[in-house]
Design a protein around this motif. Structure first.
Motif, PDB file in Angstrom:
ATOM      1  N   LEU A  93      78.202 -14.618 100.287  1.00 14.71           N
ATOM      2  CA  LEU A  93      77.641 -13.500  99.538  1.00 14.71           C
ATOM      3  C   LEU A  93      78.269 -12.194 100.003  1.00 14.71           C
ATOM      4  N   LEU A  94      78.452 -11.271  99.071  1.00 12.45           N
ATOM      5  CA  LEU A  94      78.911  -9.930  99.406  1.00 12.45           C
ATOM      6  C   LEU A  94      77.693  -9.084  99.746  1.00 12.45           C
ATOM      7  N   LEU A  95      77.733  -8.405 100.872  1.00 13.19           N
ATOM      8  CA  LEU A  95      76.599  -7.607 101.324  1.00 13.19           C
ATOM      9  C   LEU A  95      76.999  -6.139 101.440  1.00 13.19           C
ATOM     10  N   GLY A  96      76.093  -5.268 101.045  1.00  9.76           N
ATOM     11  CA  GLY A  96      76.368  -3.840 101.136  1.00  9.76           C
ATOM     12  C   GLY A  96      75.136  -3.062 101.545  1.00  9.76           C
ATOM     13  N   VAL A  97      75.356  -1.852 102.007  1.00 12.15           N
ATOM     14  CA  VAL A  97      74.281  -0.939 102.385  1.00 12.15           C
ATOM     15  C   VAL A  97      74.393   0.318 101.529  1.00 12.15           C
ATOM     16  N   VAL A  98      73.275   0.724 100.945  1.00 10.95           N
ATOM     17  CA  VAL A  98      73.189   2.008 100.241  1.00 10.95           C
ATOM     18  C   VAL A  98      72.064   2.779 100.916  1.00 10.95           C
ATOM     19  N   SER A  99      72.395   3.874 101.575  1.00 14.49           N
ATOM     20  CA  SER A  99      71.406   4.563 102.401  1.00 14.49           C
ATOM     21  C   SER A  99      71.418   6.071 102.197  1.00 14.49           C
ATOM     22  N   ASN A 100      70.221   6.644 102.153  1.00 15.69           N
ATOM     23  CA  ASN A 100      70.085   8.096 102.227  1.00 15.69           C
ATOM     24  C   ASN A 100      70.107   8.472 103.703  1.00 15.69           C
ATOM     25  N   SER A 101      71.143   9.158 104.122  1.00 13.92           N
ATOM     26  CA  SER A 101      71.278   9.493 105.534  1.00 13.92           C
ATOM     27  C   SER A 101      72.064  10.791 105.679  1.00 13.92           C
ATOM     28  N   GLU A 102      72.413  11.113 106.927  1.00 14.49           N
ATOM     29  CA  GLU A 102      73.124  12.355 107.199  1.00 14.49           C
ATOM     30  C   GLU A 102      74.571  12.092 107.563  1.00 14.49           C
ATOM     31  N   GLY A 103      75.080  10.928 107.127  1.00 10.01           N
ATOM     32  CA  GLY A 103      76.464  10.597 107.405  1.00 10.01           C
ATOM     33  C   GLY A 103      76.664   9.714 108.613  1.00 10.01           C
ATOM     34  N   ARG A 104      75.575   9.143 109.164  1.00 11.99           N
ATOM     35  CA  ARG A 104      75.673   8.356 110.396  1.00 11.99           C
ATOM     36  C   ARG A 104      75.249   6.893 110.229  1.00 11.99           C
ATOM     37  N   VAL A 105      75.225   6.416 108.989  1.00 12.06           N
ATOM     38  CA  VAL A 105      74.768   5.043 108.765  1.00 12.06           C
ATOM     39  C   VAL A 105      75.692   4.027 109.428  1.00 12.06           C
ATOM     40  N   GLU A 106      76.994   4.218 109.283  1.00 13.25           N
ATOM     41  CA  GLU A 106      77.925   3.273 109.911  1.00 13.25           C
ATOM     42  C   GLU A 106      77.733   3.265 111.428  1.00 13.25           C
ATOM     43  N   GLU A 107      77.508   4.432 111.993  1.00  8.01           N
ATOM     44  CA  GLU A 107      77.267   4.536 113.435  1.00  8.01           C
ATOM     45  C   GLU A 107      76.029   3.747 113.837  1.00  8.01           C
ATOM     46  N   ALA A 108      74.961   3.861 113.020  1.00  3.26           N
ATOM     47  CA  ALA A 108      73.723   3.144 113.313  1.00  3.26           C
ATOM     48  C   ALA A 108      73.928   1.644 113.207  1.00  3.26           C
ATOM     49  N   LEU A 109      74.658   1.212 112.186  1.00  2.63           N
ATOM     50  CA  LEU A 109      74.930  -0.215 112.014  1.00  2.63           C
ATOM     51  C   LEU A 109      75.770  -0.763 113.167  1.00  2.63           C
ATOM     52  N   GLU A 110      76.732   0.023 113.609  1.00  2.28           N
ATOM     53  CA  GLU A 110      77.547  -0.380 114.762  1.00  2.28           C
ATOM     54  C   GLU A 110      76.676  -0.517 116.006  1.00  2.28           C
ATOM     55  N   ALA A 111      75.800   0.468 116.221  1.00  2.00           N
ATOM     56  CA  ALA A 111      74.932   0.449 117.400  1.00  2.00           C
ATOM     57  C   ALA A 111      73.984  -0.743 117.376  1.00  2.00           C
ATOM     58  N   ALA A 112      73.577  -1.144 116.168  1.00  5.29           N
ATOM     59  CA  ALA A 112      72.663  -2.273 116.025  1.00  5.29           C
ATOM     60  C   ALA A 112      73.385  -3.617 116.022  1.00  5.29           C
ATOM     61  N   GLY A 128      77.579  12.418  98.884  1.00  5.09           N
ATOM     62  CA  GLY A 128      76.960  13.587  98.256  1.00  5.09           C
ATOM     63  C   GLY A 128      75.996  13.265  97.133  1.00  5.09           C
ATOM     64  N   ILE A 129      75.516  12.036  97.058  1.00  4.60           N
ATOM     65  CA  ILE A 129      74.531  11.613  96.054  1.00  4.60           C
ATOM     66  C   ILE A 129      73.450  10.835  96.774  1.00  4.60           C
ATOM     67  N   GLU A 130      72.186  11.100  96.460  1.00  2.00           N
ATOM     68  CA  GLU A 130      71.087  10.412  97.122  1.00  2.00           C
ATOM     69  C   GLU A 130      70.363   9.470  96.169  1.00  2.00           C
ATOM     70  N   LYS A 131      69.854   8.366  96.716  1.00  2.00           N
ATOM     71  CA  LYS A 131      68.910   7.556  95.966  1.00  2.00           C
ATOM     72  C   LYS A 131      67.700   8.428  95.639  1.00  2.00           C
ATOM     73  N   PRO A 132      67.101   8.304  94.462  1.00  2.00           N
ATOM     74  CA  PRO A 132      67.235   7.249  93.459  1.00  2.00           C
ATOM     75  C   PRO A 132      68.289   7.490  92.373  1.00  2.00           C
ATOM     76  N   ASP A 133      69.195   8.424  92.567  1.00  2.00           N
ATOM     77  CA  ASP A 133      70.246   8.655  91.575  1.00  2.00           C
ATOM     78  C   ASP A 133      71.025   7.354  91.358  1.00  2.00           C
ATOM     79  N   PRO A 134      71.103   6.872  90.125  1.00  2.00           N
ATOM     80  CA  PRO A 134      71.783   5.585  89.882  1.00  2.00           C
ATOM     81  C   PRO A 134      73.253   5.592  90.278  1.00  2.00           C
ATOM     82  N   ARG A 135      73.866   6.765  90.380  1.00  2.00           N
ATOM     83  CA  ARG A 135      75.292   6.820  90.694  1.00  2.00           C
ATOM     84  C   ARG A 135      75.617   6.302  92.082  1.00  2.00           C
ATOM     85  N   ILE A 136      74.687   6.421  93.014  1.00  2.00           N
ATOM     86  CA  ILE A 136      74.981   5.939  94.367  1.00  2.00           C
ATOM     87  C   ILE A 136      74.962   4.402  94.394  1.00  2.00           C
TER      88      ILE A 136
END
Length: 204
Positions: A93-112, A128-136
């Motif tokens: 399966l292809l897995l992805g993350v869509v997160s409202n954050s301050e630009g540090r999601v990859e850092e958090a995932l690495e730390a975890a 530069g787009i936040e959920k619930p905007d469908p564009r993200i």
């Protein structure tokens, strides 16, 4: 997080105690309007329910801000989550993350220790787009080369995650009604998980 705040405030505080109030804290988060307000509402409710007096919330905020700078707050996960993600990944399966954050999601995932499980990470602080905007959500679909009807979005906020994903044509499920472990078992058994309705059922 619990140990750090408890030590700073000189009060007994356990991770298990905070975790037991997560569902109630999530309800407080649902009532907030912006992502920053949601994070604040969730954490304040969590510590209040955990027994921290309201007049000491300022100390909690200061402690959490320091801890967040030193090591991302959102990087502790149960081992069962890693196991479930590993099973999904191994199944192709292809897995992805869509997160409202301050630009540090990859850092958090690495730390975890979770980053390698995901093919795509879409961070609102970067795009530069936040959920619930469908564009993200559409950005994640495009990066994965997946059609909306082929995807399933898993989130923890109804207004932000479920309605946002559905506005992009993606079925969605709340983790409050289906754990990651249960979801992985369902998908790998060939069953389609029960998705969350677009409108909540009225409470009796």
């Amino acid at each position: 997080m619990a140990a750090g705040v408890g030590t700073a405030l000189g009060v007994p505080l356990s991770g298990a105690e905070l975790a037991s109030h997560a569902a109630e804290a999530a309800q407080a988060m649902e009532r907030a309007e912006t992502d920053q307000e949601r994070a604040t509402a969730y954490l304040e409710a969590l510590f209040l329910l955990g027994g921290i007096p309201a007049d000491r919330l300022g100390e909690v905020r200061t402690c959490l801000a320091r801890m967040h700078e030193e090591r991302h707050l959102w990087c502790s996960v149960p081992e069962s989550t890693r196991t479930a993600l590993a099973r999904l990944k191994a199944a192709g399966l292809l897995l992805g993350v869509v997160s409202n954050s301050e630009g540090r999601v990859e850092e958090a995932l690495e730390a975890a220790g979770l980053r390698d499980y995901f093919d795509v990470v879409v961070d609102s602080g970067v795009v530069g787009i936040e959920k619930p905007d469908p564009r993200i959500f559409q950005a994640a679909l495009q990066a994965l080369h997946v059609a909306p009807e082929e995807a399933l979005y898993v989130g923890d906020l109804y207004e932000v995650d479920v309605l946002g994903a559905q506005s992009a044509g993606i079925e969605a499920v709340l983790v409050s009604t289906c754990s990651i472990e249960e979801l992985a078992h369902s998908l790998l058994s060939g069953d389609r998980p029960m998705t969350t309705p677009s409108r909540r059922m009225e409470q009796p």
